[in-house]
Design an enzyme around this catalytic site. Structure first.
Site, PDB file in Angstrom:
ATOM      1  N   ARG A   1       0.840  -1.209   0.000  1.00 18.28           N
ATOM      2  CA  ARG A   1       0.000   0.000   0.000  1.00 18.28           C
ATOM      3  C   ARG A   1       0.880   1.266   0.000  1.00 18.28           C
ATOM      4  O   ARG A   1       0.651   2.203  -0.758  1.00 18.28           O
ATOM      5  CB  ARG A   1      -0.930   0.002   1.212  1.00 18.28           C
ATOM      6  CG  ARG A   1      -1.778   1.273   1.286  1.00 18.28           C
ATOM      7  CD  ARG A   1      -2.990   1.130   2.199  1.00 18.28           C
ATOM      8  NE  ARG A   1      -2.631   0.560   3.474  1.00 18.28           N
ATOM      9  CZ  ARG A   1      -3.386  -0.313   4.140  1.00 18.28           C
ATOM     10  NH1 ARG A   1      -4.527  -0.707   3.647  1.00 18.28           N
ATOM     11  NH2 ARG A   1      -2.994  -0.779   5.295  1.00 18.28           N
TER      12      ARG A   1
ATOM     13  N   ASN B   1      29.867   5.284  -3.660  1.00 19.34           N
ATOM     14  CA  ASN B   1      29.420   6.109  -2.541  1.00 19.34           C
ATOM     15  C   ASN B   1      29.914   5.502  -1.238  1.00 19.34           C
ATOM     16  O   ASN B   1      30.006   4.273  -1.108  1.00 19.34           O
ATOM     17  CB  ASN B   1      27.890   6.169  -2.559  1.00 19.34           C
ATOM     18  CG  ASN B   1      27.364   7.261  -1.670  1.00 19.34           C
ATOM     19  OD1 ASN B   1      27.434   7.157  -0.442  1.00 19.34           O
ATOM     20  ND2 ASN B   1      26.868   8.320  -2.266  1.00 19.34           N
TER      21      ASN B   1
ATOM     22  N   GLU C   1      30.294  13.895   9.814  1.00 13.54           N
ATOM     23  CA  GLU C   1      29.792  13.990   8.438  1.00 13.54           C
ATOM     24  C   GLU C   1      29.743  15.429   7.954  1.00 13.54           C
ATOM     25  O   GLU C   1      29.231  16.311   8.661  1.00 13.54           O
ATOM     26  CB  GLU C   1      28.380  13.390   8.375  1.00 13.54           C
ATOM     27  CG  GLU C   1      27.828  13.240   6.962  1.00 13.54           C
ATOM     28  CD  GLU C   1      28.585  12.213   6.120  1.00 13.54           C
ATOM     29  OE1 GLU C   1      28.898  11.129   6.641  1.00 13.54           O
ATOM     30  OE2 GLU C   1      28.877  12.510   4.946  1.00 13.54           O
ATOM     31  N   ASP C   2      30.238  15.645   6.764  1.00 10.23           N
ATOM     32  CA  ASP C   2      30.075  16.917   6.055  1.00 10.23           C
ATOM     33  C   ASP C   2      30.467  18.152   6.874  1.00 10.23           C
ATOM     34  O   ASP C   2      29.766  19.170   6.872  1.00 10.23           O
ATOM     35  CB  ASP C   2      28.632  17.039   5.511  1.00 10.23           C
ATOM     36  CG  ASP C   2      28.366  16.058   4.369  1.00 10.23           C
ATOM     37  OD1 ASP C   2      29.315  15.376   3.934  1.00 10.23           O
ATOM     38  OD2 ASP C   2      27.219  15.974   3.904  1.00 10.23           O
TER      39      ASP C   2
ATOM     40  N   TYR D   1      18.257   9.352   0.243  1.00 13.10           N
ATOM     41  CA  TYR D   1      19.695   9.626   0.428  1.00 13.10           C
ATOM     42  C   TYR D   1      20.141  10.415  -0.793  1.00 13.10           C
ATOM     43  O   TYR D   1      19.338  11.108  -1.426  1.00 13.10           O
ATOM     44  CB  TYR D   1      20.392   8.252   0.590  1.00 13.10           C
ATOM     45  CG  TYR D   1      21.868   8.255   0.837  1.00 13.10           C
ATOM     46  CD1 TYR D   1      22.419   8.935   1.925  1.00 13.10           C
ATOM     47  CD2 TYR D   1      22.738   7.543  -0.001  1.00 13.10           C
ATOM     48  CE1 TYR D   1      23.797   8.912   2.145  1.00 13.10           C
ATOM     49  CE2 TYR D   1      24.101   7.511   0.229  1.00 13.10           C
ATOM     50  CZ  TYR D   1      24.633   8.208   1.296  1.00 13.10           C
ATOM     51  OH  TYR D   1      25.982   8.177   1.515  1.00 13.10           O
TER      52      TYR D   1
ATOM     53  N   ALA E   1      41.294  18.517  -4.000  1.00 11.81           N
ATOM     54  CA  ALA E   1      41.973  17.961  -2.821  1.00 11.81           C
ATOM     55  C   ALA E   1      41.388  18.545  -1.545  1.00 11.81           C
ATOM     56  O   ALA E   1      42.060  19.207  -0.756  1.00 11.81           O
ATOM     57  CB  ALA E   1      43.471  18.226  -2.914  1.00 11.81           C
TER      58      ALA E   1
ATOM     59  N   ASP F   1      33.532  11.400   5.194  1.00 13.39           N
ATOM     60  CA  ASP F   1      33.952  11.985   3.915  1.00 13.39           C
ATOM     61  C   ASP F   1      35.414  11.700   3.644  1.00 13.39           C
ATOM     62  O   ASP F   1      35.824  11.551   2.497  1.00 13.39           O
ATOM     63  CB  ASP F   1      33.696  13.501   3.921  1.00 13.39           C
ATOM     64  CG  ASP F   1      32.227  13.764   4.097  1.00 13.39           C
ATOM     65  OD1 ASP F   1      31.480  13.540   3.142  1.00 13.39           O
ATOM     66  OD2 ASP F   1      31.808  14.124   5.222  1.00 13.39           O
TER      67      ASP F   1
ATOM     68  N   LYS G   1      22.231   9.597   7.118  1.00 12.22           N
ATOM     69  CA  LYS G   1      23.333   8.647   7.351  1.00 12.22           C
ATOM     70  C   LYS G   1      22.943   7.666   8.456  1.00 12.22           C
ATOM     71  O   LYS G   1      23.259   6.480   8.392  1.00 12.22           O
ATOM     72  CB  LYS G   1      24.620   9.384   7.706  1.00 12.22           C
ATOM     73  CG  LYS G   1      25.170  10.263   6.579  1.00 12.22           C
ATOM     74  CD  LYS G   1      26.033   9.495   5.587  1.00 12.22           C
ATOM     75  CE  LYS G   1      26.454  10.389   4.415  1.00 12.22           C
ATOM     76  NZ  LYS G   1      27.322   9.706   3.441  1.00 12.22           N
TER      77      LYS G   1
HETATM   78  N1  NAD Z   1      31.004   9.556  -3.436  1.00 15.19           N
HETATM   79  C1  NAD Z   1      31.194   9.739  -2.175  1.00 15.19           C
HETATM   80  O1  NAD Z   1      31.042   8.856  -1.365  1.00 15.19           O
HETATM   81  C2  NAD Z   1      31.599  11.082  -1.730  1.00 15.19           C
HETATM   82  C3  NAD Z   1      32.109  11.213  -0.446  1.00 15.19           C
HETATM   83  C4  NAD Z   1      32.497  12.477   0.012  1.00 15.19           C
HETATM   84  C5  NAD Z   1      32.369  13.535  -0.839  1.00 15.19           C
HETATM   85  N2  NAD Z   1      31.860  13.373  -2.076  1.00 15.19           N
HETATM   86  C6  NAD Z   1      31.704  14.510  -2.967  1.00 15.19           C
HETATM   87  O2  NAD Z   1      32.961  15.076  -3.263  1.00 15.19           O
HETATM   88  C7  NAD Z   1      32.823  16.466  -3.391  1.00 15.19           C
HETATM   89  C8  NAD Z   1      33.807  17.143  -2.464  1.00 15.19           C
HETATM   90  O3  NAD Z   1      33.476  16.858  -1.129  1.00 15.19           O
HETATM   91  P1  NAD Z   1      34.441  17.277   0.060  1.00 15.19           P
HETATM   92  O4  NAD Z   1      33.776  16.873   1.305  1.00 15.19           O
HETATM   93  O5  NAD Z   1      35.820  16.834  -0.223  1.00 15.19           O
HETATM   94  O6  NAD Z   1      34.378  18.864  -0.132  1.00 15.19           O
HETATM   95  P2  NAD Z   1      35.528  19.896   0.123  1.00 15.19           P
HETATM   96  O7  NAD Z   1      34.940  21.238   0.051  1.00 15.19           O
HETATM   97  O8  NAD Z   1      36.293  19.484   1.324  1.00 15.19           O
HETATM   98  O9  NAD Z   1      36.504  19.688  -1.161  1.00 15.19           O
HETATM   99  C9  NAD Z   1      36.291  20.194  -2.442  1.00 15.19           C
HETATM  100  C10 NAD Z   1      37.656  20.595  -2.982  1.00 15.19           C
HETATM  101  O10 NAD Z   1      37.528  20.887  -4.359  1.00 15.19           O
HETATM  102  C11 NAD Z   1      38.324  22.018  -4.600  1.00 15.19           C
HETATM  103  N3  NAD Z   1      37.943  22.699  -5.834  1.00 15.19           N
HETATM  104  C12 NAD Z   1      36.990  23.645  -6.011  1.00 15.19           C
HETATM  105  N4  NAD Z   1      37.005  24.089  -7.267  1.00 15.19           N
HETATM  106  C13 NAD Z   1      37.999  23.419  -7.905  1.00 15.19           C
HETATM  107  C14 NAD Z   1      38.506  23.441  -9.224  1.00 15.19           C
HETATM  108  N5  NAD Z   1      38.004  24.263 -10.150  1.00 15.19           N
HETATM  109  N6  NAD Z   1      39.516  22.613  -9.535  1.00 15.19           N
HETATM  110  C15 NAD Z   1      40.038  21.789  -8.620  1.00 15.19           C
HETATM  111  N7  NAD Z   1      39.603  21.729  -7.353  1.00 15.19           N
HETATM  112  C16 NAD Z   1      38.594  22.535  -7.005  1.00 15.19           C
HETATM  113  C17 NAD Z   1      38.115  22.872  -3.366  1.00 15.19           C
HETATM  114  O11 NAD Z   1      39.103  23.873  -3.241  1.00 15.19           O
HETATM  115  C18 NAD Z   1      38.204  21.827  -2.276  1.00 15.19           C
HETATM  116  O12 NAD Z   1      39.520  21.625  -1.841  1.00 15.19           O
HETATM  117  C19 NAD Z   1      31.374  16.787  -3.060  1.00 15.19           C
HETATM  118  O13 NAD Z   1      30.651  16.939  -4.254  1.00 15.19           O
HETATM  119  C20 NAD Z   1      30.896  15.594  -2.311  1.00 15.19           C
HETATM  120  O14 NAD Z   1      29.521  15.375  -2.497  1.00 15.19           O
HETATM  121  C21 NAD Z   1      31.482  12.179  -2.546  1.00 15.19           C
HETATM  122  O1  LMR Z   2      26.423  11.706   1.248  1.00 21.44           O
HETATM  123  C1  LMR Z   2      26.856  11.095   0.263  1.00 21.44           C
HETATM  124  O2  LMR Z   2      26.120  10.627  -0.610  1.00 21.44           O
HETATM  125  C2  LMR Z   2      28.307  10.811   0.105  1.00 21.44           C
HETATM  126  C3  LMR Z   2      29.203  11.759   0.780  1.00 21.44           C
HETATM  127  O3  LMR Z   2      29.214  11.614   2.162  1.00 21.44           O
HETATM  128  C4  LMR Z   2      29.046  13.180   0.342  1.00 21.44           C
HETATM  129  O4  LMR Z   2      29.224  14.077   1.178  1.00 21.44           O
HETATM  130  O5  LMR Z   2      28.792  13.405  -0.844  1.00 21.44           O
HETATM  131 MN    MN Z   3      29.361  13.414   3.195  1.00 20.13          MN
END
Ligand code: NAD
Ligand code: LMR
Ligand code: MN
Length: 621
Positions: free
Chosen positions: A98, A495, A286-287, A143, A343, A310, A215
Site C-alpha cells: 500500500r 558512494n 559527516e560533512d 539519500y 583535494a 567523507d 546517514k
Molecule cells: N562519493 C562519495 O562517497 C563522496 C564522499 C564524500 C564527498 N563526495 C563529494 O565530493 C565532493 C567534495 O566533497 P568534500 O567533502 O571533499 O568537499 P571539500 O569542500 O572538502 O573539497 C572540495 C575541494 O575541491 C576544490 N575545488 C573547487 N574548485 C575546484 C577546481 N576548479 N579545480 C580543482 N579543485 C577545485 C576545493 O578547493 C576543495 O579543496 C562533493 O561533491 C561531495 O559530495 C562524494
Molecule cells: O552523502 C553522500 O552521498 C556521500 C558523501 O558523504 C558526500 O558528502 O557526498
Molecule cells: Mn558526506
C-alpha cells in the site's frame, strides 16, 4: 499470538510491581541491554517479544513500536487500540504494498522524499522494510541525491523535528540536550555534522541535521544498527550561506559561522559530553567544512572510537573500487600513478587511504606519496605553494622544479605529463572531465580508471555515458551518485554508503576503543574481494545495492577481527546479555554469523503489555 499469554504475562508483571521481572527469556543482541540493572531497551530485542507500557494514541504515535493496521486483535485489546483502528489486520507485506503505491501517486523525487520522512516518523519497521525492498529505487530518494535538495529546503519544508540540536550560543546545555536520548548504554552510534560542507552544496546551516538523519537511517538499513539506539546531532554554529541568512523561515542561528577558539571549544565540549554520557558510542563525523574536518579527526581519532565519513569512508570505498579496477586492467597498485582532482576532505581522504594501502602492500610512505598527485583550485599542488595550500595537501606536493614551463592549471597538461592510471574527481566542478581530458587518459591507458565522485548528480565531473563513449567503452567507471547502466555496463556507485555502515557496525559490535587505519584497510580488502567485476567485466566494481546488508556484515566482520587482533576491542570484557562473557568467533565465517545475529531487521515482533518499563521515553519512541 495466544491472547491468554498476554494476560498471564501482564498479571505477573503487575503483581510484582516491577519492570525487571521477565517470565520469558528475551535474547538481547550485544547492541542492546542486559536484563537487569539497565533495562532500558531490553524490550526492543531482535528475537523476542517487546515489552511495552505505552497505550492507545501514545503507542500509535511511537514510531519504534507502532505497527498501525498490523497490530493483532489481541494486541489491540491489550493496548487500548481497538477503537482506534479499522477492523482489518494487515500484514507487513500488505502495508508495504500500500505504501509503495501511495508513493507512486507522488511525482517528484522531493515529494517522495517527504513521504518517506513521514513514514519514518510514523512507523520505523514499515519505513525500513519499504526502502529495503525497493532499495535501488528508493535509496536515491531518501539519500543522495534527493536528500541534498531536501537539506537545501530544510526550513521551508520543515514539519516535525528529528535529531538533536546543539547551539553554540548555549554550550553549557550540551549534556542536558543529549540527555533526552538516554544514558550510558542507550546509544551505540552518533552521527554529527556542523552543516558546513554538505555533499557538494556547501554550507546549509542547521539544515545539515538532515544529512545526519539520512546517514543514521543508512546505518539501520544497511548495517542493522537498532533505530532506537542511534542519534543524529547538528552543531548549530551559524551559517555563511547568504540565502539562508536572508530567509525569513530559516530555523537556525542567524549569524556568520563562529570560527577559531570558540568553535573548537564548542566541539570539544560536545566530544567530552559524548564520552561521558555515551561511553560506548561510536562517533561518525559527516560533512564538516574543508578547514575543520581533518583537524577534528586528527584531534580525536585516538580519544574515542570515531571516524570521518567523507575522509575515511570515501577513501575506503574508492580504494576498494580501485583495487578491483586495477585487477581488471592488469595493473599493479604499487606501479600506478593517481591523480586526484579536488583535494578537499574527500580527495585527501582518498589520497591517505591509497598511501595506507600501498604501505600495507609493501611500499614505503615516501614512495607511496610520490605516486599521488593532487590538483585543487590553484592547479597541481607544488612544493613551493606553502602559502596557498594546507599541510595535508602539501604532503602530496609535486616538485615545482620538475614542472617548470608546464601549465599546471590545465588538467589535460597535467595528465600528459603524469600519465595517471587513475583519475578521481572530488572537486564539485561539473564537467571538469571533458572529452579532451578523458581522451588524454585513454591515450595512456587501455582501460583508464575514472571516478567522478562529486555529488549531487549534476556536479559529477563527467557522466559515465560520456566517459565510456570517449574511450570506446574501455573506461572503468564508478560514480558518486547513482547512474543507470550504459550499454549493459553496470555503473557502480562509489558512494561511502558501501563502507561507513560496515565500518560503523564493526566498531559498535567490537566496542572498539578507536578506529585504526588497519581496521579501515581491512574493510577495503573485504569490499574489494566482493567485487563482481572480477568475474564479469560488465558487472560493476562493487557488489550491488540489493545485497548491501550482506556486504556491510562482511565489512563489519573484517573490521571486528582486525580490532580484536590489534587489542582495540572491548567486547569480550563485557557481560553477555545471557550472562557470562561475550566470546566472538575468530574465524571469518563464525564471526560473520555472529555479526548477522546482532543486526536489527525490519519485522514486527509480538508485543506484550506491561504496567511499567523502567526506560526513558525519548522522542524516538
Ligand atoms: N562519493 C562519495 O562517497 C563522496 C564522499 C564524500 C564527498 N563526495 C563529494 O565530493 C565532493 C567534495 O566533497 P568534500 O567533502 O571533499 O568537499 P571539500 O569542500 O572538502 O573539497 C572540495 C575541494 O575541491 C576544490 N575545488 C573547487 N574548485 C575546484 C577546481 N576548479 N579545480 C580543482 N579543485 C577545485 C576545493 O578547493 C576543495 O579543496 C562533493 O561533491 C561531495 O559530495 C562524494
Ligand atoms: O552523502 C553522500 O552521498 C556521500 C558523501 O558523504 C558526500 O558528502 O557526498
Ligand atoms: Mn558526506
Amino acid at each position: 499470538m495466544d491472547p491468554t499469554k498476554i494476560v498471564r504475562r501482564k498479571s505477573i508483571i503487575s503483581d510484582s510491581k516491577t519492570s525487571h521481572v521477565h517470565s520469558h527469556t528475551i535474547k538481547t543482541p550485544i547492541g542492546e541491554q542486559p536484563k537487569v540493572g539497565v533495562p532500558k531497551y531490553t524490550r526492543l530485542s531482535v528475537d523476542g517479544p517487546i515489552e511495552c507500557d505505552l497505550h492507545g494514541f501514545q503507542l500509535l504515535n511511537s514510531p519504534l513500536f507502532n505497527k498501525g493496521s498490523a497490530f493483532t486483535l489481541e494486541e489491540r485489546d491489550a493496548f487500548g487500540l481497538t477503537g482506534l483502528l479499522p477492523p482489518v489486520v494487515n500484514t507487513l507485506d500488505e502495508q508495504v504494498e500500500r505504501a509503495y503505491s501511495q508513493l507512486h501517486y507522488l511525482k517528484t523525487p522531493l515529494a517522495r522524499n517527504d513521504f518517506c520522512t513521514s513514514m519514518r516518523l510514523q512507523n520505523k519497521v514499515l519505513y525500513y522494510e519499504l526502502v529495503r525492498r525497493h532499495i535501488r529505487e528508493l535509496l536515491p530518494i531518501v539519500y543522495t541525491p534527493t536528500e541534498g535538495d531536501a537539506i537545501a529546503a530544510y526550513s521551508n519544508r520543515f514539519r516535525k523535528p528529528e535529531g538533536c540540536f546543539l547551539d553554540i550560543t548555549d554550550p553549557d546545555s550540551i549534556d542536558e540536550r543529549l540527555a533526552a536520548f538516554g544514558e550510558a548504554k542507550d546509544i551505540d552510534y552518533i552521527v554529527v555534522s556542523d552543516g558546513e560542507g554538505i555533499l557538494g552544496i556547501g554550507d546549509q546551516g542547521v539544515g545539515g541535521v538532515r544529512i545526519t538523519i539520512a546517514k543514521a537511517a543508512l546505518m539501520t538499513l544497511c548495517a542493522g544498527i537498532h533505530p532506537g539506539r542511534i542519534m543524529s546531532v547538528v552543531l548549530d554554529v551559524g551559517t555563511n550561506n547568504e540565502r539562508l541568512l536572508k530567509d525569513e523561515l530559516y530555523m537556525g542561528n542567524r549569524f556568520k559561522r563562529v570560527r577559531g577558539a570558540e568553535y573548537d571549544e564548542f566541539v570539544d565540549k560536545f566530544i567530552q559530553a559524548v564520552k561521558k554520557r555515551f561511553p560506548s558510542a561510536v562517533l561518525h563525523f559527516e560533512d564538516f567544512g574543508v578547514t575543520t574536518a581533518r583537524p577534528i579527526l586528527e584531534r580525536y581519532r585516538n580519544e574515542l572510537p570515531c571516524f570521518n565519513d567523507d575522509i575515511q569512508g570515501t577513501g575506503a570505498v574508492v580504494m576498494a573500487s580501485m583495487t578491483a579496477a586495477l585487477r581488471l586492467s592488469g595493473r599493479e597498485l604499487l606501479d600506478s600513478e593517481i591523480l586526484i582532482y579536488g583535494a578537499g576532505s574527500a580527495g585527501l581522504g582518498v589520497a591517505d587511504q591509497v598511501v595506507s594501502h600501498m604501505v600495507i602492500h609493501g611500499s614505503s610512505i615516501e614512495n607511496a606519496r610520490t605516486r599521488i598527485h593532487c590538483m585543487d583550485r590553484q592547479g597541481l599542488i607544488l612544493d613551493n605553494m606553502q602559502d596557498s595550500t594546507s599541510p595535508a595537501q602539501l604532503s602530496y606536493a609535486d616538485s615545482a622544479d620538475e614542472w617548470e614551463g608546464v601549465n599546471t592549471r590545465s588538467l589535460v597538461e597535467v595528465i600528459k605529463k603524469i600519465k595517471p592510471t587513475v583519475l578521481v574527481g572530488c572537486s564539485t566542478q561539473a564537467s571538469a572531465f571533458n572529452e579532451e581530458v578523458i581522451k588524454e587518459m585513454y591515450k595512456h591507458n587501455a582501460k583508464p580508471i575514472i571516478f567522478p565522485l562529486s555529488n549531487p548528480t549534476r556536479l559529477h565531473e563527467c557522466t559515465p555515458e560520456d566517459a565510456l563513449k570517449w574511450t570506446d567503452y574501455n573506461a572503468l567507471i564508478a560514480t558518486g551518485s547513482p547512474f543507470e547502466p550504459v550499454n549493459g555496463y553496470v555503473i557502480s556507485e562509489n558512494n561511502n554508503c558501501f563502507t561507513f555502515p560496515g565500518i560503523g557496525l564493526g566498531a559498535v559490535l567490537s566496542r572498539a576503543t578507536k578506529i585504526s587505519r588497519s581496521m579501515i584497510s581491512a574493510a577495503v580488502d573485504e569490499l574489494a574481494a566482493g567485487s563482481p567485476a572480477i568475474k564479469h567485466s560488465k558487472a560493476g566494481l562493487l557488489a550491488p545495492l540489493e545485497v548491501i546488508d550482506e556486504t556491510s556484515a562482511k565489512v563489519a566482520t573484517a573490521v571486528i577481527l582486525k580490532a580484536l587482533d590489534q587489542g582495540l576491542a572491548r567486547v569480550e570484557d563485557e557481560e553477555s546479555p545471557e550472562g557470562g562473557k561475550v566470546t566472538v568467533p575468530r574465524d571469518f565465517e563464525g564471526c560473520l554469523k555472529w555479526v548477522k545475529s546482532q543486526m536489527w531487521k525490519p519485522i514486527y515482533r509480538p508485543m506484550i503489555k506491561v504496567e511499567h518499563v523502567d526506560a526513558i521515553h525519548t522522542h524516538q519512541y
